[in-house]
Design a protein around this motif. Structure first.
Motif, PDB file in Angstrom:
ATOM      1  N   SER A 265       7.071  -4.653 -10.158  1.00 46.48           N
ATOM      2  CA  SER A 265       8.392  -4.218  -9.703  1.00 46.48           C
ATOM      3  C   SER A 265       8.308  -2.836  -9.058  1.00 46.48           C
ATOM      4  O   SER A 265       7.559  -1.997  -9.553  1.00 46.48           O
ATOM      5  CB  SER A 265       9.352  -4.131 -10.894  1.00 46.48           C
ATOM      6  N   PRO A 266       9.026  -2.603  -7.971  1.00 47.21           N
ATOM      7  CA  PRO A 266      10.062  -3.459  -7.389  1.00 47.21           C
ATOM      8  C   PRO A 266       9.531  -4.539  -6.445  1.00 47.21           C
ATOM      9  O   PRO A 266      10.325  -5.246  -5.842  1.00 47.21           O
ATOM     10  CB  PRO A 266      10.944  -2.468  -6.637  1.00 47.21           C
ATOM     11  N   SER A 267       8.235  -4.667  -6.297  1.00 42.61           N
ATOM     12  CA  SER A 267       7.579  -5.838  -5.676  1.00 42.61           C
ATOM     13  C   SER A 267       7.694  -5.947  -4.157  1.00 42.61           C
ATOM     14  O   SER A 267       6.940  -6.694  -3.537  1.00 42.61           O
ATOM     15  CB  SER A 267       8.075  -7.156  -6.284  1.00 42.61           C
ATOM     16  N   ALA A 268       8.669  -5.238  -3.558  1.00 46.29           N
ATOM     17  CA  ALA A 268       8.849  -5.320  -2.105  1.00 46.29           C
ATOM     18  C   ALA A 268       8.588  -3.958  -1.486  1.00 46.29           C
ATOM     19  O   ALA A 268       8.770  -2.923  -2.134  1.00 46.29           O
ATOM     20  CB  ALA A 268      10.266  -5.784  -1.774  1.00 46.29           C
ATOM     21  N   GLY A 269       8.176  -3.980  -0.234  1.00 51.62           N
ATOM     22  CA  GLY A 269       7.922  -2.710   0.449  1.00 51.62           C
ATOM     23  C   GLY A 269       7.223  -2.948   1.775  1.00 51.62           C
ATOM     24  O   GLY A 269       7.359  -4.019   2.369  1.00 51.62           O
ATOM     25  N   ARG A 270       6.479  -1.927   2.211  1.00 48.15           N
ATOM     26  CA  ARG A 270       5.767  -2.047   3.485  1.00 48.15           C
ATOM     27  C   ARG A 270       4.288  -1.754   3.277  1.00 48.15           C
ATOM     28  O   ARG A 270       3.929  -0.909   2.459  1.00 48.15           O
ATOM     29  CB  ARG A 270       6.362  -1.056   4.501  1.00 48.15           C
ATOM     30  N   VAL A 271       3.462  -2.448   4.042  1.00 43.57           N
ATOM     31  CA  VAL A 271       2.016  -2.212   3.987  1.00 43.57           C
ATOM     32  C   VAL A 271       1.698  -1.041   4.902  1.00 43.57           C
ATOM     33  O   VAL A 271       2.125  -1.015   6.063  1.00 43.57           O
ATOM     34  CB  VAL A 271       1.233  -3.468   4.422  1.00 43.57           C
ATOM     35  N   THR A 272       0.981  -0.064   4.362  1.00 46.97           N
ATOM     36  CA  THR A 272       0.642   1.131   5.149  1.00 46.97           C
ATOM     37  C   THR A 272      -0.866   1.365   5.084  1.00 46.97           C
ATOM     38  O   THR A 272      -1.567   0.766   4.271  1.00 46.97           O
ATOM     39  CB  THR A 272       1.374   2.372   4.595  1.00 46.97           C
ATOM     40  N   ALA A 273      -1.314   2.274   5.950  1.00 46.42           N
ATOM     41  CA  ALA A 273      -2.726   2.687   5.917  1.00 46.42           C
ATOM     42  C   ALA A 273      -2.889   3.760   4.849  1.00 46.42           C
ATOM     43  O   ALA A 273      -1.913   4.365   4.395  1.00 46.42           O
ATOM     44  CB  ALA A 273      -3.123   3.225   7.279  1.00 46.42           C
ATOM     45  N   HIS A 274      -4.128   3.978   4.422  1.00 45.68           N
ATOM     46  CA  HIS A 274      -4.399   4.996   3.402  1.00 45.68           C
ATOM     47  C   HIS A 274      -5.770   5.600   3.698  1.00 45.68           C
ATOM     48  O   HIS A 274      -6.695   4.864   4.073  1.00 45.68           O
ATOM     49  CB  HIS A 274      -4.374   4.352   2.009  1.00 45.68           C
ATOM     50  N   PRO A 275      -5.910   6.909   3.535  1.00 47.18           N
ATOM     51  CA  PRO A 275      -7.204   7.519   3.873  1.00 47.18           C
ATOM     52  C   PRO A 275      -8.377   7.039   3.010  1.00 47.18           C
ATOM     53  O   PRO A 275      -9.527   7.049   3.468  1.00 47.18           O
ATOM     54  CB  PRO A 275      -6.966   9.022   3.670  1.00 47.18           C
ATOM     55  N   ASP A 276      -8.098   6.635   1.768  1.00 46.39           N
ATOM     56  CA  ASP A 276      -9.194   6.323   0.836  1.00 46.39           C
ATOM     57  C   ASP A 276      -9.443   4.843   0.613  1.00 46.39           C
ATOM     58  O   ASP A 276     -10.355   4.476  -0.123  1.00 46.39           O
ATOM     59  CB  ASP A 276      -8.901   6.946  -0.540  1.00 46.39           C
ATOM     60  N   ARG A 277      -8.587   3.992   1.147  1.00 46.97           N
ATOM     61  CA  ARG A 277      -8.776   2.557   0.933  1.00 46.97           C
ATOM     62  C   ARG A 277      -8.163   1.805   2.110  1.00 46.97           C
ATOM     63  O   ARG A 277      -7.390   2.395   2.872  1.00 46.97           O
ATOM     64  CB  ARG A 277      -8.170   2.121  -0.398  1.00 46.97           C
ATOM     65  N   PRO A 278      -8.473   0.522   2.239  1.00 37.18           N
ATOM     66  CA  PRO A 278      -8.014  -0.187   3.454  1.00 37.18           C
ATOM     67  C   PRO A 278      -6.495  -0.180   3.625  1.00 37.18           C
ATOM     68  O   PRO A 278      -6.005  -0.016   4.729  1.00 37.18           O
ATOM     69  CB  PRO A 278      -8.525  -1.609   3.241  1.00 37.18           C
ATOM     70  N   PHE A 279      -5.763  -0.343   2.518  1.00 37.86           N
ATOM     71  CA  PHE A 279      -4.306  -0.472   2.640  1.00 37.86           C
ATOM     72  C   PHE A 279      -3.606   0.232   1.483  1.00 37.86           C
ATOM     73  O   PHE A 279      -4.193   0.451   0.427  1.00 37.86           O
ATOM     74  CB  PHE A 279      -3.887  -1.954   2.631  1.00 37.86           C
ATOM     75  N   ASP A 280      -2.321   0.545   1.727  1.00 39.24           N
ATOM     76  CA  ASP A 280      -1.466   1.037   0.653  1.00 39.24           C
ATOM     77  C   ASP A 280      -0.148   0.266   0.744  1.00 39.24           C
ATOM     78  O   ASP A 280       0.070  -0.488   1.711  1.00 39.24           O
ATOM     79  CB  ASP A 280      -1.239   2.544   0.811  1.00 39.24           C
ATOM     80  N   PHE A 281       0.722   0.439  -0.243  1.00 38.88           N
ATOM     81  CA  PHE A 281       1.999  -0.284  -0.254  1.00 38.88           C
ATOM     82  C   PHE A 281       3.089   0.710  -0.612  1.00 38.88           C
ATOM     83  O   PHE A 281       3.041   1.318  -1.680  1.00 38.88           O
ATOM     84  CB  PHE A 281       1.938  -1.431  -1.278  1.00 38.88           C
ATOM     85  N   LYS A 282       4.031   0.899   0.300  1.00 37.01           N
ATOM     86  CA  LYS A 282       5.167   1.811   0.038  1.00 37.01           C
ATOM     87  C   LYS A 282       6.336   0.965  -0.453  1.00 37.01           C
ATOM     88  O   LYS A 282       6.990   0.275   0.328  1.00 37.01           O
ATOM     89  CB  LYS A 282       5.569   2.544   1.321  1.00 37.01           C
ATOM     90  N   TYR A 283       6.569   1.027  -1.769  1.00 34.00           N
ATOM     91  CA  TYR A 283       7.600   0.180  -2.383  1.00 34.00           C
ATOM     92  C   TYR A 283       8.999   0.662  -1.996  1.00 34.00           C
ATOM     93  O   TYR A 283       9.229   1.852  -1.771  1.00 34.00           O
ATOM     94  CB  TYR A 283       7.470   0.230  -3.908  1.00 34.00           C
ATOM     95  N   VAL A 284       9.941  -0.269  -1.985  1.00 28.47           N
ATOM     96  CA  VAL A 284      11.351   0.082  -1.870  1.00 28.47           C
ATOM     97  C   VAL A 284      11.748   0.788  -3.166  1.00 28.47           C
ATOM     98  O   VAL A 284      11.010   0.749  -4.162  1.00 28.47           O
ATOM     99  CB  VAL A 284      12.255  -1.161  -1.662  1.00 28.47           C
ATOM    100  N   GLU A 285      12.928   1.377  -3.167  1.00 25.82           N
ATOM    101  CA  GLU A 285      13.413   2.046  -4.389  1.00 25.82           C
ATOM    102  C   GLU A 285      13.504   1.070  -5.542  1.00 25.82           C
ATOM    103  O   GLU A 285      13.867  -0.094  -5.355  1.00 25.82           O
ATOM    104  CB  GLU A 285      14.810   2.604  -4.147  1.00 25.82           C
ATOM    105  N   LYS A 286      13.229   1.556  -6.748  1.00 23.14           N
ATOM    106  CA  LYS A 286      13.405   0.711  -7.947  1.00 23.14           C
ATOM    107  C   LYS A 286      14.894   0.441  -8.152  1.00 23.14           C
ATOM    108  O   LYS A 286      15.726   1.118  -7.584  1.00 23.14           O
ATOM    109  CB  LYS A 286      12.826   1.417  -9.164  1.00 23.14           C
ATOM    110  N   ASP A 287      15.204  -0.498  -9.038  1.00 26.00           N
ATOM    111  CA  ASP A 287      16.609  -0.814  -9.337  1.00 26.00           C
ATOM    112  C   ASP A 287      17.339   0.431  -9.833  1.00 26.00           C
ATOM    113  O   ASP A 287      16.767   1.250 -10.507  1.00 26.00           O
ATOM    114  CB  ASP A 287      16.690  -1.896 -10.417  1.00 26.00           C
TER     115      ASP A 287
END
Ligand SMILES: [Zn+2]
Length: 287
Positions: A265-287
Motif C-alpha cells: 500500500s498504497p500500491s499505485a504510483g509512477r515508475v521513475t529512474a533511480h541513480p542506484d538501481r534500474p527503477f524506482d516507484f513514486k507512490y501516490v499519497e497513502k489513504d
C-alpha cells in the motif's frame, strides 16, 4: 490509496488482504539474504516486513468508474474456495465485499469484470456460493477473459478453473477475447505473457491521461532493483523477466499512473529512474 481521478475516470482500490506473505527467497529464487543485502536499507518496510523478514504483499482489486461503466479489475481470493495455498483455502472472510460496498459499489453495479490472468488470487470473487452452487457474484456483468488464458486454465482443470471460471462460462456471462482487445476508446488490453501465457495489462485512457493495471507482471519492489528476478509462480520465468523489463522501460519517467496488484500500500504510483538501481516507484499519497 485514495480514489484517483484522471480525466473523466476515477479509480478505487478494493483491498482484501495485506500482510507478511513468505520469505523473499521462498518465492524469488535469486533473492537470497546475501543478494538482497545491498538493497535492504530501502526494502525494509517498503517491500519486506521488518518484524518477520517476509514480503509485504497485498491482494486487491481496482474499480474503474468511467462516465458510462463501472469496471472491476481482478477479484482477489474470495470466500470458501478450495486452494492449494493454505492461507487462501476455504476463507471465511468477506472483507473484500464490505470494502467494495464501503467504496460505494453494489455487486449489481459492476458492468464489466476483467481478470489480468486466471490465478486464484485474481478470480476468487468472480463467483460465490449460492445454494451449494458457484454462481457469478456480479449478476449484471460481462466477464472479459483472455481466450488463451481460459483455454490453458481449462486444460489444467484446477479447482480455480472449476470454482472461478467455469461457472461464468456456464452462466453465459463470459466474453472471450484476444490479448489486445479494446472495449472502447478508453479501455484496452495489452499482452504481457510470462507470468501466464495469456496475462494482460488493462489500460485506461481519458482526456490525454493514461493509467495501467499491471496485474502480476511485477510482484514486489525488489524487482525495481532486479527486473530480471522472476517468481516461482511465473509459468515462464525467462519470458516473465523480458516482459517485466520492457514494461518497466515503457513506463519509466512517463506520466502513466501504474496500479499494481501486489506492491505494498498504497500500491499505485509512477515508475521513475533511480541513480542506484534500474527503477524506482513514486507512490501516490497513502489513504
Ligand atoms: Zn497475483
Amino acid at each position: 490509496m485514495r480514489p484517483q481521478t484522471f480525466g473523466d475516470v476515477t479509480i478505487h482500490r478494493i483491498l482484501e488482504i495485506e500482510g507478511p506473505f513468505t520469505r523473499p527467497d521462498a518465492v524469488f529464487p535469486n533473492a537470497t539474504p546475501k543478494a538482497l543485502e545491498p538493497d535492504m536499507h530501502w526494502l525494509i518496510n517498503h517491500a519486506i516486513c521488518a518484524d518477520t523478514g517476509k514480503l509485504i504483499l497485498p491482494i486487491q482489486s481496482y474499480v474503474v468508474q468511467t462516465p458510462d461503466h463501472t469496471i472491476l479489475i481482478d477479484t482477489c481470493v474470495g470466500c470458501g474456495k478450495t486452494d492449494d495455498f493454505p492461507d487462501w483455502n476455504n476463507r471465511d472472510d468477506d472483507t473484500w465485499l464490505r470494502n467494495l460496498r464501503a467504496a460505494g459499489f453494489a455487486v449489481e453495479d459492476i458492468d464489466f469484470v476483467f481478470c489480468t490472468h486466471l490465478h486464484s488470487d485474481h478470480t476468487g470473487w468472480n463467483t460465490r456460493l449460492l445454494d451449494g452452487r458457484w454462481v457469478p457474484t456480479f449478476p449484471n456483468a460481462k466477464y472479459i477473459l483472455s481466450r488463451v488464458e481460459v483455454a490453458n486454465a481449462e486444460a489444467k482443470g484446477s479447482n480455480t478453473y472449476k470454482q472461478n471460471v467455469a461457472p461464468i462460462l456456464e452462466a453465459g456471462q463470459a466474453q472471450l477475447v484476444e490479448t489486445d482487445f479494446a472495449l472502447n476508446d478508453m479501455i484496452h488490453l495489452s499482452p504481457t505473457p510470462g507470468h501466464t501465457a495469456g496475462h494482460v495489462c488493462v489500460h485506461i485512457h481519458s482526456n490525454g491521461h493514461h493509467g495501467v493495471m499491471i496485474g502480476d507482471a511485477m510482484h514486489s519492489p525488489i524487482q525495481l532493483a532486479h527486473p530480471d528476478w522472476s517468481m516461482i509462480f511465473d509459468d515462464d520465468m525467462e519470458l516473465a523477466a523480458k516482459t517485466r523489463q520492457s514494461l518497466l522501460d515503457s513506463l519509466c519517467e512517463t506520466k502513466t499512473m501504474v496500479f499494481t496488484a501486489h506492491l505494498p500500500s498504497p500500491s499505485a504510483g509512477r515508475v521513475t529512474a533511480h541513480p542506484d538501481r534500474p527503477f524506482d516507484f513514486k507512490y501516490v499519497e497513502k489513504d
